[in-house]
Design a protein around this motif. Structure first.
Motif, PDB file in Angstrom:
ATOM      1  N   GLY A   1       0.874  -1.394  -0.066  1.00  0.00           N
ATOM      2  CA  GLY A   1      -0.109  -0.030  -0.257  1.00  0.00           C
ATOM      3  C   GLY A   1       0.958   1.144   0.057  1.00  0.00           C
ATOM      4  N   GLY A   2       0.139   2.542  -0.078  1.00  0.00           N
ATOM      5  CA  GLY A   2       0.733   3.508  -0.109  1.00  0.00           C
ATOM      6  C   GLY A   2       1.218   3.874   1.362  1.00  0.00           C
ATOM      7  N   SER A   3       0.743   3.141   2.184  1.00  0.00           N
ATOM      8  CA  SER A   3       0.956   3.388   3.700  1.00  0.00           C
ATOM      9  C   SER A   3       2.710   3.039   4.262  1.00  0.00           C
ATOM     10  N   GLU A   4       2.894   1.496   3.611  1.00  0.00           N
ATOM     11  CA  GLU A   4       4.143   1.190   3.729  1.00  0.00           C
ATOM     12  C   GLU A   4       5.256   2.410   2.960  1.00  0.00           C
TER      13      GLU A   4
ATOM     14  N   THR B   1       5.666  13.418  -2.736  1.00  0.00           N
ATOM     15  CA  THR B   1       4.382  13.526  -3.337  1.00  0.00           C
ATOM     16  C   THR B   1       3.395  12.382  -3.229  1.00  0.00           C
ATOM     17  N   ASP B   2       2.376  12.370  -2.550  1.00  0.00           N
ATOM     18  CA  ASP B   2       1.354  11.216  -2.312  1.00  0.00           C
ATOM     19  C   ASP B   2       0.429  11.410  -3.354  1.00  0.00           C
ATOM     20  N   GLU B   3       0.486  10.827  -4.623  1.00  0.00           N
ATOM     21  CA  GLU B   3      -0.572  11.106  -5.491  1.00  0.00           C
ATOM     22  C   GLU B   3      -1.587   9.816  -5.682  1.00  0.00           C
TER      23      GLU B   3
ATOM     24  N   PHE C   1      -2.701   1.359  -5.566  1.00  0.00           N
ATOM     25  CA  PHE C   1      -3.874   0.652  -6.319  1.00  0.00           C
ATOM     26  C   PHE C   1      -5.344   0.948  -5.500  1.00  0.00           C
ATOM     27  N   SER C   2      -5.040   1.534  -4.231  1.00  0.00           N
ATOM     28  CA  SER C   2      -6.178   1.420  -3.364  1.00  0.00           C
ATOM     29  C   SER C   2      -7.573   2.106  -3.782  1.00  0.00           C
ATOM     30  N   LYS C   3      -6.994   3.431  -4.258  1.00  0.00           N
ATOM     31  CA  LYS C   3      -8.161   4.200  -4.477  1.00  0.00           C
ATOM     32  C   LYS C   3      -8.614   4.134  -6.169  1.00  0.00           C
ATOM     33  N   ALA C   4      -7.637   4.247  -6.885  1.00  0.00           N
ATOM     34  CA  ALA C   4      -8.056   4.405  -8.265  1.00  0.00           C
ATOM     35  C   ALA C   4      -8.816   3.147  -8.812  1.00  0.00           C
TER      36      ALA C   4
ATOM     37  N   TYR D   1      -6.223  -5.278  -1.241  1.00  0.00           N
ATOM     38  CA  TYR D   1      -5.132  -6.085  -1.842  1.00  0.00           C
ATOM     39  C   TYR D   1      -3.651  -5.585  -1.340  1.00  0.00           C
ATOM     40  N   ARG D   2      -3.669  -4.464  -0.824  1.00  0.00           N
ATOM     41  CA  ARG D   2      -2.327  -3.605  -0.160  1.00  0.00           C
ATOM     42  C   ARG D   2      -1.203  -3.606  -1.322  1.00  0.00           C
ATOM     43  N   VAL D   3      -1.491  -3.008  -2.277  1.00  0.00           N
ATOM     44  CA  VAL D   3      -0.243  -2.766  -3.142  1.00  0.00           C
ATOM     45  C   VAL D   3      -0.196  -1.210  -3.476  1.00  0.00           C
TER      46      VAL D   3
END
Ligand SMILES: Cc1ncc(COP(=O)(O)O)c(C=O)c1O
Length: 388
Positions: A99-102, A202-204, A234-237, A243-245
């Motif tokens: 995820g973006g989190s990691e 930049t968190d896009e 990939f979470s939002k779009a 899935y956590r990617v």
């Protein structure tokens, strides 16, 4: 807690997420309508789910290389070129993360030395401040103002810079305000970042939800590209939260260092999810478009309705949140949300969960069906009948 003094004191004093705190209360009640969670309500498109299923069926369930599957990294670099006109090399400039989190975590741990300052435009996504502190950095908040359409202005950026500034977090389209930065907005801050050698993280993650015009990545400014670190996922779009990617795109030196943290703590992102992500990034443009249109319709509806019932609401240019002012009620945002939950069984997030600059606002996610949004508006209207 019996271990108060023994545990890491930085962790001890980090506040739990204001969103979670609120939803833990909501979870104890029956029949709550919630517009609180930032998660698309669409089921992941079938062709993407199918790839995850195929991966499992075919026994593709082993570790991948630490950086992630080469085809996924290639797909992501092609996508950044295709949609945002930015060049990255899949072998040198990309790591697949959980995820973006990691990605946020390992990047901050990679660039920050103890005491380094990170400029954080707020109201901001709840994880940034906590992760900056956990990485040994110091948060320097800069208020994003409604009158500036929640954009980062050159004036505000300049005022926040000190000799200890290491990085600035940019999250446009932003959570929780929905604010965006256009190419001409970035053109005003890029020379400042360059002059002070500041990393732009930049968190896009909401790039695909830019309603007017096209998303501009600050990585497209060649003069600072070496110091731009892109975080996305990939979470939002693609509606793939579980899935956590996610991924990082950055200069090879940064990638090589971040990879050390990733390889020792994570090894690799989940393998079947990576296969699903390859399908999403290569063949998911149409899904993005369909979800985008639906979000845009909901945005237009909710902003019109909130203004009609008396909550002044700025038209967000991106993401799937609105950030109405609750000033007319005279209530503090936590009090507003507590009473709303108590009296109307409606759960929203108090603006101050995103930093002090969020006081006087609440965050409403419109990643919910129109029926749920309509019901929430009815409840809000009833509530405002009592508190204005
Ligand atoms: C701005 C922002 N960045 C990152 C994330 C993390 O997303 P994920 O870890 O699911 O990719 C979120 C989730 O809400 C977010 O709002």
């Amino acid at each position: 807690m019996i271990f108060d003094e023994e545990i890491n004191q930085t962790i001890r004093y980090i506040k739990p997420s204001g969103i979670r705190k609120f939803f833990d209360i909501a979870a104890t009640r029956k029949g709550v309508v919630s517009l609180g969670v930032g998660e698309p309500d669409f089921i992941t498109p079938w062709h993407i789910r199918e790839e995850a299923i195929h991966a499992i069926e075919k026994g593709r369930t082993f570790y991948t290389g630490n950086k992630g599957l080469p085809d996924l990294r290639k797909g992501i670099c092609d996508y950044y070129k295709r949609r945002f006109d930015v060049d990255y090399d899949p072998d040198k400039n990309c790591i697949i993360t959980v995820g973006g989190s990691e990605a946020i975590d390992i990047i901050l741990r990679t660039v920050l030395k103890p005491g380094d300052e990170v400029i954080l435009p707020t109201p901001a996504y709840v994880a940034y401040a906590a992760i900056i502190e956990m990485a040994g950095g110091k948060v320097v908040e800069v208020e994003l103002k409604e009158e500036d359409e929640f954009k980062l202005t050159p004036h505000a950026l300049r005022n926040a810079i000190s000799e200890n500034t290491k990085a600035v977090i940019l999250n446009f389209p932003g959570n929780p305000t929905g604010g965006i930065m256009t190419g001409s907005d970035y053109r005003k801050i890029v020379p400042i970042l360059k002059a002070h050698n500041i990393f732009a993280i930049t968190d896009e993650i909401y790039a695909e939800l830019t309603y007017e015009g096209k998303h501009c990545s600050i990585a497209s400014f060649d003069e600072i590209k070496d110091r731009v670190i892109v975080i996305n996922g990939f979470s939002k779009a693609y509606s793939m939260t579980g899935y956590r990617v996610g991924y990082i795109l950055a200069h090879q030196d940064i990638i090589d260092m971040a990879l050390k943290i990733h390889q020792y703590t994570i090894m690799c992102a989940t393998t079947p999810s990576q296969y699903a992500a390859i399908e999403a990034v290569n063949n998911g443009d149409r899904d993005i478009e369909e979800m985008f249109l639906s979000f845009k319709q909901r945005r237009n509806y909710i902003v019109k309705e909130l203004n009609r019932i008396g909550l002044k609401t700025h038209m967000p240019q991106g993401a799937f949140y609105v950030f109405p002012s609750i000033q007319i009620t005279g209530l503090k945002c936590e009090e507003f949300c507590e009473k709303l939950l108590d009296e109307e069984n409606l759960a929203l997030v108090p603006g101050n969960a995103f930093g002090d600059a969020g006081e006087g606002y609440v965050r409403i996610s419109y990643a919910y069906s129109l029926d749920e949004i309509k019901l929430a508006i009815e409840k809000l209207e009833h509530f405002l009948g009592k508190y204005r």
